[in-house]
Design a protein around this motif. Sequence first.
Motif, PDB file in Angstrom:
ATOM      1  N   GLY A 200       0.826  -1.199   0.000  1.00  0.00           N
ATOM      2  CA  GLY A 200       0.000   0.000   0.000  1.00  0.00           C
ATOM      3  C   GLY A 200       0.857   1.244   0.000  1.00  0.00           C
ATOM      4  O   GLY A 200       2.057   1.200  -0.274  1.00  0.00           O
ATOM      5  N   ALA A 201       0.233   2.351   0.305  1.00  0.00           N
ATOM      6  CA  ALA A 201       0.929   3.632   0.433  1.00  0.00           C
ATOM      7  C   ALA A 201       0.449   4.291   1.718  1.00  0.00           C
ATOM      8  O   ALA A 201      -0.735   4.204   2.064  1.00  0.00           O
ATOM      9  N   ASN A 202       1.363   4.922   2.418  1.00  0.00           N
ATOM     10  CA  ASN A 202       1.006   5.595   3.667  1.00  0.00           C
ATOM     11  C   ASN A 202       0.374   6.943   3.334  1.00  0.00           C
ATOM     12  O   ASN A 202       1.047   7.965   3.241  1.00  0.00           O
ATOM     13  N   LYS A 207       0.813  14.474   0.588  1.00  0.00           N
ATOM     14  CA  LYS A 207       0.017  15.680   0.370  1.00  0.00           C
ATOM     15  C   LYS A 207      -0.142  15.886  -1.138  1.00  0.00           C
ATOM     16  O   LYS A 207       0.765  16.381  -1.812  1.00  0.00           O
ATOM     17  N   ILE A 208      -1.295  15.485  -1.641  1.00  0.00           N
ATOM     18  CA  ILE A 208      -1.557  15.601  -3.078  1.00  0.00           C
ATOM     19  C   ILE A 208      -1.736  17.065  -3.452  1.00  0.00           C
ATOM     20  O   ILE A 208      -2.443  17.815  -2.776  1.00  0.00           O
ATOM     21  N   LEU A 209      -1.089  17.470  -4.528  1.00  0.00           N
ATOM     22  CA  LEU A 209      -1.164  18.854  -4.978  1.00  0.00           C
ATOM     23  C   LEU A 209      -2.373  19.063  -5.886  1.00  0.00           C
ATOM     24  O   LEU A 209      -2.833  18.127  -6.549  1.00  0.00           O
ATOM     25  N   PRO A 210      -2.882  20.285  -5.938  1.00  0.00           N
ATOM     26  CA  PRO A 210      -3.912  20.590  -6.943  1.00  0.00           C
ATOM     27  C   PRO A 210      -3.351  20.347  -8.343  1.00  0.00           C
ATOM     28  O   PRO A 210      -2.146  20.514  -8.579  1.00  0.00           O
ATOM     29  N   GLY A 211      -4.205  19.943  -9.257  1.00  0.00           N
ATOM     30  CA  GLY A 211      -3.755  19.628 -10.607  1.00  0.00           C
ATOM     31  C   GLY A 211      -2.976  20.746 -11.271  1.00  0.00           C
ATOM     32  O   GLY A 211      -2.057  20.498 -12.058  1.00  0.00           O
ATOM     33  N   LYS A 212      -3.299  21.990 -10.939  1.00  0.00           N
ATOM     34  CA  LYS A 212      -2.632  23.130 -11.569  1.00  0.00           C
ATOM     35  C   LYS A 212      -1.190  23.300 -11.105  1.00  0.00           C
ATOM     36  O   LYS A 212      -0.411  24.021 -11.742  1.00  0.00           O
ATOM     37  N   VAL A 287      10.673  11.733  -1.424  1.00  0.00           N
ATOM     38  CA  VAL A 287      10.226  10.920  -2.563  1.00  0.00           C
ATOM     39  C   VAL A 287       8.767  11.233  -2.878  1.00  0.00           C
ATOM     40  O   VAL A 287       8.391  11.456  -4.036  1.00  0.00           O
ATOM     41  N   ASN A 288       7.937  11.257  -1.837  1.00  0.00           N
ATOM     42  CA  ASN A 288       6.516  11.565  -2.040  1.00  0.00           C
ATOM     43  C   ASN A 288       6.328  12.937  -2.676  1.00  0.00           C
ATOM     44  O   ASN A 288       5.470  13.113  -3.552  1.00  0.00           O
ATOM     45  N   ASN A 289       7.115  13.903  -2.245  1.00  0.00           N
ATOM     46  CA  ASN A 289       6.994  15.257  -2.795  1.00  0.00           C
ATOM     47  C   ASN A 289       7.329  15.291  -4.280  1.00  0.00           C
ATOM     48  O   ASN A 289       6.666  15.971  -5.071  1.00  0.00           O
ATOM     49  N   ILE A 290       8.378  14.557  -4.672  1.00  0.00           N
ATOM     50  CA  ILE A 290       8.751  14.499  -6.091  1.00  0.00           C
ATOM     51  C   ILE A 290       7.630  13.860  -6.902  1.00  0.00           C
ATOM     52  O   ILE A 290       7.253  14.343  -7.978  1.00  0.00           O
ATOM     53  N   LEU A 291       7.082  12.763  -6.373  1.00  0.00           N
ATOM     54  CA  LEU A 291       6.002  12.077  -7.077  1.00  0.00           C
ATOM     55  C   LEU A 291       4.775  12.969  -7.210  1.00  0.00           C
ATOM     56  O   LEU A 291       4.148  13.023  -8.275  1.00  0.00           O
ATOM     57  N   CYS A 292       4.428  13.650  -6.140  1.00  0.00           N
ATOM     58  CA  CYS A 292       3.220  14.480  -6.163  1.00  0.00           C
ATOM     59  C   CYS A 292       3.320  15.631  -7.157  1.00  0.00           C
ATOM     60  O   CYS A 292       2.294  16.133  -7.635  1.00  0.00           O
TER      61      CYS A 292
END
Length: 397
Positions: A200-202, A207-212, A287-292
């Motif tokens: 899974g993912a924690n 913190k998912i970013l807005p699409g823009k 890592v999460n920040n780069i992905l997001c």
Amino acid sequence: MDKLAIIDQMQLSKNSSVLILSHFAKRAEAGGGPPQDIRDYLIPKVNKLYYIEHPFLYSDDHRSSLTIYEDGMVKNLMFTPQIFGPGITIYIIQIIITWYFLLLTKTKFDLCVALDNLNTFTVLPLRKFGLIKKLVFYTIDYMPKRFENKTLNNIYHLIDRIACYHSDNIWILSERMIKARKQNNVDIKRSAPSILLPMGANLSEIKILPGKKIHRHDIVYVGYLTEKQGVQLVLKSLPKIISKIPDLKFIIIGQGEYEQKLRELSNNLNINDHVIFKGFVDNHKQVNNILCKSAIGVAPYPPILNNYTFYTDPGKPKLYLGCGLPVVITDLPAIAHVIQSAHAGLIVDYTVNSIAEALVTLLSDDRLYNMFRKNAIELSKQYDTNSLISEAFGKIN
């Protein structure tokens, strides 16, 4: 049912003592994979947690370690010297080290979660003599042909059968593991009950970013760099994609024995301006920040015979989903069909044309991309790491 209630179901309390045994490719203080996820889940829930980890042969850190947590804090941390030698010798030494560490603790354990068959085999005598109350054999990968050497392969699977027969429960990442074991002469009726605990993912740390605010033309790969991960296919497809998406960037997070060949391939294809090798990033939040900030996650597993990804449940597609990334994936792991059915990504053939076409479509069609991104976020809610672990604990006999 809340998580503490589930812990109580298996008679673990705040005063319980828990042992975790694992191997590591890269030592990680937080996050990093199934053993770290189990550790981080349990630290705030039990007073005493003992965490032993040994290096894989290809690790760049050849020390074994014991970390003792009390009341959520590190009370003691012990390392062995760096240990080198032939593979079989190293694994025998690791068994001895585990026993040495356990003798030092002078502790009876309410629960032991042992990742891989060797670690499980190592502590079976403790379970036999009542020093471990419950033993969970956590299988995070499985292949019928683990070693090319027939003798080594037979020994490996003999140890696996013993671990299956003498544990209290087996956590598996995929139902395919049960079928593979059955085909490999494991008596499922004699074996401990298997409990599905997929990767899974924690989500609480993402913190998912807005699409823009994402980089709309960035694609990303995260994971160990081996030929069996298929990153080379993405590199070979880039010239076709760049001809239509000139500002494309391909971010590669991770390292491994195949990294140099990938760098050479990027150079030979004259695409270095579009490829960013990040190397190993030890901070999981980074890592999460780069992905997001990226747009699409790629998981191009080659259809190689005996690829362990077929039998397991890879973590990177779940992490991509958790970060809001549609996934472009080959038809090897079972999760590929779940992703495509949810319209959260696309299954591609392992060919340059197929992956290039899929990536160009998602990179250029905003309406389709936004729909897939929304579906990816929704699908990820089924794969929250802490929820999956909590459910698995609730099923322990």
